[in-house]
Design a protein around this motif. Structure first.
Motif, PDB file in Angstrom:
ATOM      1  N   GLU A 248     -16.629 -33.364 -55.953  1.00 24.32           N
ATOM      2  CA  GLU A 248     -15.985 -32.073 -55.713  1.00 24.32           C
ATOM      3  C   GLU A 248     -14.537 -32.245 -55.267  1.00 24.32           C
TER       4      GLU A 248
ATOM      5  N   LYS B 149     -11.184 -29.684 -61.335  1.00 21.74           N
ATOM      6  CA  LYS B 149     -12.121 -28.956 -60.473  1.00 21.74           C
ATOM      7  C   LYS B 149     -12.159 -27.521 -60.983  1.00 21.74           C
ATOM      8  N   ILE B 150     -13.293 -27.126 -61.518  1.00 21.52           N
ATOM      9  CA  ILE B 150     -13.389 -25.811 -62.146  1.00 21.52           C
ATOM     10  C   ILE B 150     -13.730 -24.755 -61.107  1.00 21.52           C
ATOM     11  N   ARG B 151     -14.843 -24.888 -60.448  1.00 24.00           N
ATOM     12  CA  ARG B 151     -15.231 -23.952 -59.378  1.00 24.00           C
ATOM     13  C   ARG B 151     -15.708 -24.780 -58.188  1.00 24.00           C
TER      14      ARG B 151
ATOM     15  N   TYR C 184     -17.206 -23.854 -52.865  1.00 25.88           N
ATOM     16  CA  TYR C 184     -18.201 -22.801 -52.695  1.00 25.88           C
ATOM     17  C   TYR C 184     -19.423 -23.319 -51.953  1.00 25.88           C
TER      18      TYR C 184
ATOM     19  N   THR D 129     -23.332 -23.676 -51.708  1.00 23.84           N
ATOM     20  CA  THR D 129     -24.264 -23.866 -52.824  1.00 23.84           C
ATOM     21  C   THR D 129     -25.692 -23.496 -52.463  1.00 23.84           C
TER      22      THR D 129
ATOM     23  N   ALA E 232     -17.326 -18.466 -51.125  1.00 24.27           N
ATOM     24  CA  ALA E 232     -16.548 -19.625 -50.704  1.00 24.27           C
ATOM     25  C   ALA E 232     -17.143 -20.239 -49.439  1.00 24.27           C
TER      26      ALA E 232
ATOM     27  N   ASP F 176     -17.971 -28.785 -61.337  1.00 23.37           N
ATOM     28  CA  ASP F 176     -18.178 -27.346 -61.436  1.00 23.37           C
ATOM     29  C   ASP F 176     -19.464 -26.970 -60.712  1.00 23.37           C
ATOM     30  N   THR F 177     -19.585 -25.689 -60.416  1.00 17.23           N
ATOM     31  CA  THR F 177     -20.813 -25.131 -59.857  1.00 17.23           C
ATOM     32  C   THR F 177     -21.238 -23.968 -60.731  1.00 17.23           C
TER      33      THR F 177
ATOM     34  N   ARG G 231     -22.162 -20.400 -61.069  1.00 23.03           N
ATOM     35  CA  ARG G 231     -21.903 -19.232 -60.230  1.00 23.03           C
ATOM     36  C   ARG G 231     -22.514 -17.956 -60.813  1.00 23.03           C
TER      37      ARG G 231
END
Length: 170
Positions: free
Chosen positions: A100, A106-108, A111, A113, A124, A143-144, A146
């Motif tokens: 991360e 780093k896309i998302r 945050y 999780t 966030a 990424d996560t 979402r």
């Protein structure tokens, strides 16, 4: 006090890499012998258990390296600690770095999780789910998930990375 821990060494041609997967410790009043513990007592017990989890992970990594040499190693899991936790520091002080934070793209990131099952996708914050690497693991992207359907699968959203265990461009 790890909920689970497993590992494997993979061969890709002549190259090898290892993956350690684990589910970090949690403690609740629902555990036998812990029914009357206060929130503060449970928190401290959990912190100690998670420190032990981090030590176990480093021990497994050391056993892998002893047998296979300085091969790349990833650790993945529901760690039940965030980046400010003592257990996180044990792993990073042990040479591990997190996807991360270190992925090229780093896309998302950034945050939470985890959440109560069926509730909205969390916003966030600090994740308790991590992907770590050592010995040259390259994280290309992080990424996560979402999207709202994610809440029906678990009490955690998925995190993922595109990575090359043998380094960038290998």
């Amino acid at each position: 006090n790890t909920k689970s821990l497993s590992w494997a060494v993979f061969a890709y041609g002549e190259q090898k890499f290892a993956v350690i997967n684990f589910h970090g410790a949690v403690v609740t009043n629902g555990y036998k012998g812990y029914e009357t513990k206060t929130s503060a007592e449970l928190s401290e017990i959990g912190r100690v258990w998670r420190l032990d989890n981090a030590a176990q992970l480093l021990e497994v990594k050391d056993r892998i390296v002893e047998k296979f040499g300085q091969i790349p190693v990833c650790i993945n899991g529901d760690c039940n600690f965030n980046s400010t936790g003592d257990a996180y520091k044990v792993l990073t002080d042990g040479g591990f770095y997190e996807a991360e934070l270190t992925a090229e793209t780093k896309i998302r990131a950034g945050y939470k999780t985890s959440y109560s099952y069926g509730n909205a996708v969390p916003g966030a914050g600090k994740s308790i789910d991590h992907i770590f690497g050592i010995n040259g693991v390259y994280f290309g992207s992080f990424d996560t998930v979402r999207e709202s359907p994610a809440v029906t699968a678990s009490d955690h959203v998925a995190i993922y990375t595109d990575f090359n265990p043998f380094g960038k461009g290998n």
